[in-house]
Design a protein around this motif. Structure first.
Motif, PDB file in Angstrom:
ATOM      1  N   ALA A 140     -44.901  41.662 -54.699  1.00 22.09           N
ATOM      2  CA  ALA A 140     -44.297  40.365 -55.013  1.00 22.09           C
ATOM      3  C   ALA A 140     -42.780  40.414 -55.014  1.00 22.09           C
ATOM      4  O   ALA A 140     -42.195  41.444 -55.214  1.00 22.09           O
ATOM      5  CB  ALA A 140     -44.782  39.903 -56.380  1.00 22.09           C
ATOM      6  N   LYS A 141     -42.163  39.258 -54.760  1.00 17.67           N
ATOM      7  CA  LYS A 141     -40.707  39.144 -54.857  1.00 17.67           C
ATOM      8  C   LYS A 141     -40.352  37.733 -55.278  1.00 17.67           C
ATOM      9  O   LYS A 141     -41.216  36.978 -55.662  1.00 17.67           O
ATOM     10  CB  LYS A 141     -40.049  39.515 -53.540  1.00 17.67           C
ATOM     11  N   ARG A 142     -39.082  37.359 -55.205  1.00 19.42           N
ATOM     12  CA  ARG A 142     -38.658  36.038 -55.664  1.00 19.42           C
ATOM     13  C   ARG A 142     -39.523  34.956 -55.044  1.00 19.42           C
ATOM     14  O   ARG A 142     -39.678  34.891 -53.847  1.00 19.42           O
ATOM     15  CB  ARG A 142     -37.195  35.800 -55.289  1.00 19.42           C
ATOM     16  N   PRO A 143     -40.092  34.063 -55.869  1.00 18.97           N
ATOM     17  CA  PRO A 143     -41.016  33.072 -55.341  1.00 18.97           C
ATOM     18  C   PRO A 143     -40.336  32.012 -54.487  1.00 18.97           C
ATOM     19  O   PRO A 143     -39.215  31.635 -54.698  1.00 18.97           O
ATOM     20  CB  PRO A 143     -41.588  32.429 -56.617  1.00 18.97           C
ATOM     21  N   ARG A 144     -41.065  31.547 -53.498  1.00 16.71           N
ATOM     22  CA  ARG A 144     -40.674  30.346 -52.777  1.00 16.71           C
ATOM     23  C   ARG A 144     -41.955  29.631 -52.454  1.00 16.71           C
ATOM     24  O   ARG A 144     -42.762  30.097 -51.674  1.00 16.71           O
ATOM     25  CB  ARG A 144     -39.939  30.681 -51.487  1.00 16.71           C
ATOM     26  N   GLN A 162     -31.346  40.165 -50.371  1.00 21.29           N
ATOM     27  CA  GLN A 162     -31.772  39.351 -51.522  1.00 21.29           C
ATOM     28  C   GLN A 162     -32.175  40.244 -52.688  1.00 21.29           C
ATOM     29  O   GLN A 162     -31.859  39.965 -53.837  1.00 21.29           O
ATOM     30  CB  GLN A 162     -32.936  38.449 -51.090  1.00 21.29           C
ATOM     31  N   GLU A 163     -32.853  41.360 -52.374  1.00 17.72           N
ATOM     32  CA  GLU A 163     -33.256  42.280 -53.455  1.00 17.72           C
ATOM     33  C   GLU A 163     -32.071  43.093 -53.974  1.00 17.72           C
ATOM     34  O   GLU A 163     -31.934  43.317 -55.173  1.00 17.72           O
ATOM     35  CB  GLU A 163     -34.366  43.211 -52.973  1.00 17.72           C
ATOM     36  N   LEU A 164     -31.206  43.514 -53.060  1.00 14.13           N
ATOM     37  CA  LEU A 164     -30.045  44.307 -53.483  1.00 14.13           C
ATOM     38  C   LEU A 164     -29.123  43.509 -54.398  1.00 14.13           C
ATOM     39  O   LEU A 164     -28.489  44.064 -55.291  1.00 14.13           O
ATOM     40  CB  LEU A 164     -29.249  44.788 -52.252  1.00 14.13           C
ATOM     41  N   THR A 165     -29.033  42.189 -54.152  1.00 18.37           N
ATOM     42  CA  THR A 165     -28.112  41.363 -54.941  1.00 18.37           C
ATOM     43  C   THR A 165     -28.805  40.639 -56.092  1.00 18.37           C
ATOM     44  O   THR A 165     -28.213  39.749 -56.706  1.00 18.37           O
ATOM     45  CB  THR A 165     -27.416  40.308 -54.048  1.00 18.37           C
ATOM     46  N   ASP A 166     -30.058  40.974 -56.376  1.00 18.54           N
ATOM     47  CA  ASP A 166     -30.749  40.342 -57.505  1.00 18.54           C
ATOM     48  C   ASP A 166     -29.847  40.437 -58.744  1.00 18.54           C
ATOM     49  O   ASP A 166     -29.329  41.513 -59.063  1.00 18.54           O
ATOM     50  CB  ASP A 166     -32.081  41.044 -57.766  1.00 18.54           C
ATOM     51  N   ILE A 167     -29.649  39.313 -59.419  1.00 14.79           N
ATOM     52  CA  ILE A 167     -28.626  39.252 -60.476  1.00 14.79           C
ATOM     53  C   ILE A 167     -28.891  40.240 -61.613  1.00 14.79           C
ATOM     54  O   ILE A 167     -27.974  40.848 -62.150  1.00 14.79           O
ATOM     55  CB  ILE A 167     -28.446  37.789 -60.994  1.00 14.79           C
ATOM     56  N   TYR A 181     -34.644  30.465 -47.267  1.00 15.01           N
ATOM     57  CA  TYR A 181     -34.724  30.475 -48.739  1.00 15.01           C
ATOM     58  C   TYR A 181     -34.077  31.737 -49.314  1.00 15.01           C
ATOM     59  O   TYR A 181     -33.295  31.675 -50.261  1.00 15.01           O
ATOM     60  CB  TYR A 181     -36.185  30.389 -49.172  1.00 15.01           C
ATOM     61  N   ASN A 182     -34.393  32.875 -48.714  1.00 11.09           N
ATOM     62  CA  ASN A 182     -33.829  34.142 -49.207  1.00 11.09           C
ATOM     63  C   ASN A 182     -32.317  34.227 -48.974  1.00 11.09           C
ATOM     64  O   ASN A 182     -31.602  34.830 -49.769  1.00 11.09           O
ATOM     65  CB  ASN A 182     -34.533  35.328 -48.540  1.00 11.09           C
ATOM     66  N   THR A 183     -31.851  33.608 -47.891  1.00  9.33           N
ATOM     67  CA  THR A 183     -30.404  33.561 -47.640  1.00  9.33           C
ATOM     68  C   THR A 183     -29.709  32.809 -48.768  1.00  9.33           C
ATOM     69  O   THR A 183     -28.676  33.246 -49.292  1.00  9.33           O
ATOM     70  CB  THR A 183     -30.115  32.863 -46.290  1.00  9.33           C
ATOM     71  N   LEU A 184     -30.285  31.659 -49.155  1.00 10.28           N
ATOM     72  CA  LEU A 184     -29.716  30.867 -50.246  1.00 10.28           C
ATOM     73  C   LEU A 184     -29.761  31.648 -51.558  1.00 10.28           C
ATOM     74  O   LEU A 184     -28.857  31.545 -52.391  1.00 10.28           O
ATOM     75  CB  LEU A 184     -30.456  29.534 -50.380  1.00 10.28           C
ATOM     76  N   ALA A 185     -30.811  32.464 -51.724  1.00  6.25           N
ATOM     77  CA  ALA A 185     -30.924  33.296 -52.937  1.00  6.25           C
ATOM     78  C   ALA A 185     -29.803  34.333 -52.985  1.00  6.25           C
ATOM     79  O   ALA A 185     -29.237  34.596 -54.052  1.00  6.25           O
ATOM     80  CB  ALA A 185     -32.291  33.983 -52.981  1.00  6.25           C
ATOM     81  N   ASN A 213     -27.084  34.542 -55.952  1.00  7.17           N
ATOM     82  CA  ASN A 213     -26.875  35.790 -56.700  1.00  7.17           C
ATOM     83  C   ASN A 213     -25.394  36.184 -56.709  1.00  7.17           C
ATOM     84  O   ASN A 213     -24.828  36.519 -57.750  1.00  7.17           O
ATOM     85  CB  ASN A 213     -27.680  36.934 -56.070  1.00  7.17           C
ATOM     86  N   MET A 214     -24.780  36.128 -55.533  1.00  9.64           N
ATOM     87  CA  MET A 214     -23.369  36.543 -55.428  1.00  9.64           C
ATOM     88  C   MET A 214     -22.465  35.573 -56.196  1.00  9.64           C
ATOM     89  O   MET A 214     -21.523  35.995 -56.854  1.00  9.64           O
ATOM     90  CB  MET A 214     -22.942  36.628 -53.957  1.00  9.64           C
TER      91      MET A 214
END
Length: 564
Positions: free
Chosen positions: A15-19, A167-172, A217-221, A225-226
């Motif tokens: 699993a990862k960030r939901p969309r 997206q995973e590397l920059t997870d807040i 979606y992941n690009t926006l995430a 995050n940044m």
């Protein structure tokens, strides 16, 4: 089975960030695809048949192996990460080399593409150890990853795999685990123009394909995050094409989905406390885009909770924009006042936010043109019924009476400050009609909020007394905090109500002044208290404004008090 089918095979990667169309709360599968929709291979001659079959079997075998491997079992340390990055660099170079050598023959670089995709998936493990992020920068992996965002073959979706990894590397939460590692990574990404590259990549994606929609979606995430980790990058991001892309995506004639909701969220984030992005949006005719999108909700409520969230994000974005004086004029020309007036009359969900937008549009000396226009479009007929009675529906949509009354009183106070001539006379006549019922309501609000503030003052005085007894010092910062608490308890609404009282008593209409003083005396009120509240208001006026404005406004208020 042909190569395209092989590459479409998607092992489950956790699993990862939901969309999700219905809710961002439900998880979706990670979709770390092994090959991802590569170009269909051209028909080959029979002579190559056996060789191709052997290749395909080999590729399928490797894909199947990926499901049984358990990368979690291995210990990941600095040495492992270095090896991984080295492998990634080699595979990236090999893939590039084969693409240049065989540009029209995808089968020749298909295996290299798979190898590259595999190592990108393996690199997700680096997101669990942010203290080693510096290796990604030192060994040039960030530069190479950004290079892959403009990967030639969109159908290979290597760029989507890269976004997935970023997206995973920059997870807040991960970034906050190691501030040092996070700073190094974010610096390198920004230096490599990551936002511009991601925007160019999104331009190429087809959101009717689920995997590509997930890529958007992941690009926006990544951007969210940044921006959360380093709010200062919002201006740069907006200028690198993001603002333009967001406006284009928001107005695109596509069914409402999670990506449109996310775009509205990112837009609201970019505009928070940032005059440069507000100006940029205004120059791109973004005010018109926001008004067009919101006009849908003047006669219809949002169909789902997610659509309601998007509507509120767009209203927030509009309020932010109106804090820039130049955008007030664009709002006026775009007939924003007419739309807000309609929404206030229609009594749909949008009414709550429309009231807030109207408040932002007319406040301060820059709101003068909007104040005059609002009276011209018969806005007084809309605002005064809301002043006389706080609608019950407001509570249903999570807005308190205080918030509603604050916006309405602020709008009336702004009009009293800004209106001249005929429009001002029309406003004052509202207070005299029906035996001064508006004045009676004004005085009712005065005593309601005066009581609330007196209660808060008692509590604060008790706290101050305790602090002095303990030997603590009440410094300026503490005084500011107490003042903010008093504002929150109702002092701000009380100040607005007192300002309206003082203004109408100075309007040269004896009937209004008599009624105000009559009710003050009847209910044991005091002119002295009103004067004290207004002096305190004058002292604290003009935050963020020029010193000249502050002085002239204070002088004006004190002159009004003399005749009260």
């Amino acid at each position: 089975m042909d190569v395209g089918e092989l590459l479409n095979y998607q092992p489950d990667r956790g699993a990862k960030r939901p969309r999700d169309e219905g809710s961002r709360e439900e998880s979706r599968s990670r979709q770390k695809t092994a090959g991802r929709d590569a170009r269909r291979a051209p028909v080959r001659s029979e002579a190559d048949g056996e060789e191709q079959t052997a290749d395909r079997e080999k590729i399928l075998e490797r894909l199947m192996d990926q499901d049984t491997e358990d990368p979690e079992g291995e210990l990941v340390d600095e040495s492992t990460v270095k090896k991984m990055i080295l492998t990634f660099e080699k595979r990236s170079y090999k893939n590039q080399e084969l693409r240049i050598k065989f540009p029209d023959n995808p089968e020749k670089f298909m295996e290299a593409e798979l190898d590259l995709n595999d190592i990108i998936q393996e690199m997700h493990v680096i997101a669990t150890i942010p203290e080693l992020y510096h290796l990604l920068v030192e060994l040039n992996a960030v530069h190479s990853l950004l290079g892959l965002l403009s990967h030639d073959n969109t159908e290979s979706h290597i760029s989507i795999a890269v976004v997935d990894l970023l997206q995973e590397l920059t997870d807040i939460d991960t970034l906050h685990e190691s501030e040092e590692g996070a700073e190094v990574l974010i610096d390198a990404l920004l230096e490599g123009q990551v936002v511009a590259l991601m925007v160019q990549n999104m331009e190429r994606l087809d959101e009717t394909v689920k995997e590509e929609a997930d890529g958007v979606y992941n690009t926006l995430a990544v951007i969210e995050n940044m921006a959360e980790f380093r709010p200062g990058l919002c201006t740069e991001a907006a200028q690198q094409g993001l603002m333009q892309w967001l406006l284009k995506r928001i107005k695109a004639k596509m069914p409402f989905d999670a990506n449109k909701l996310y775009c509205s969220e990112i837009l609201a984030i970019l505009l928070q406390n940032n005059d440069k992005t507000r100006e940029l949006l205004g120059e791109m005719d973004g005010i018109d885009v926001l008004l067009q999108q919101l006009s849908v909700f003047k006669r219809h409520n949002p169909a789902t909770a997610e659509e309601q969230e998007m509507m509120e994000n767009l209203f927030d974005a509009l309020c932010s924009c109106l804090m820039l004086p130049a955008n007030r004029d664009r709002f006026l020309r775009g007939e924003g006042l007419q739309l807000m007036n309609l929404m206030l009359r229609e009594k749909k969900m949008s009414r709550v936010s429309a009231l807030k937008v109207l408040d932002y549009g007319v406040i301060g000396p820059e709101g003068s043109d909007n104040c005059h226009k609002f009276v011209d479009i018969l806005g007084l007929r809309t605002i005064f019924p809301l002043f006389m009675k706080t609608p019950k529906k407001m509570k249903k949509v999570g807005v308190s009476d205080k918030e509603h009354e604050e916006h309405v009183c602020s709008i009336i106070a702004s009009m009293l400050r800004n209106l001249k001539g005929q429009q001002r006379s029309r406003l004052l006549s509202k207070f005299t009609e029906n035996d001064c019922e508006k004045v009676d309501r004004l005085m009712e609000l005065h005593f309601k909020y005066l009581e609330a503030v007196q209660l808060a003052d008692k509590r604060i005085e008790g706290e101050k007394h305790d602090m002095v007894r303990r030997g603590e010092i009440i410094d300026d910062a503490m005084d500011d905090e107490f003042y903010l608490r008093r504002l929150d308890a109702g002092l701000f609404v009380l100040q607005l109500v007192c300002y309206i009282m003082v203004e109408i008593c100075n309007a040269g209409v004896p009937q209004l002044q008599q009624r105000v003083h009559q009710i003050l005396n009847l209910r044991g009120g005091s002119v002295k208290i009103v004067r004290h509240i207004m002096r305190e208001y004058a002292e604290n006026i003009g935050d963020g404004k020029s010193e000249e404005f502050k002085e002239s406004e204070q002088k004006r208020i004190l002159e009004l008090l003399e005749n009260f």
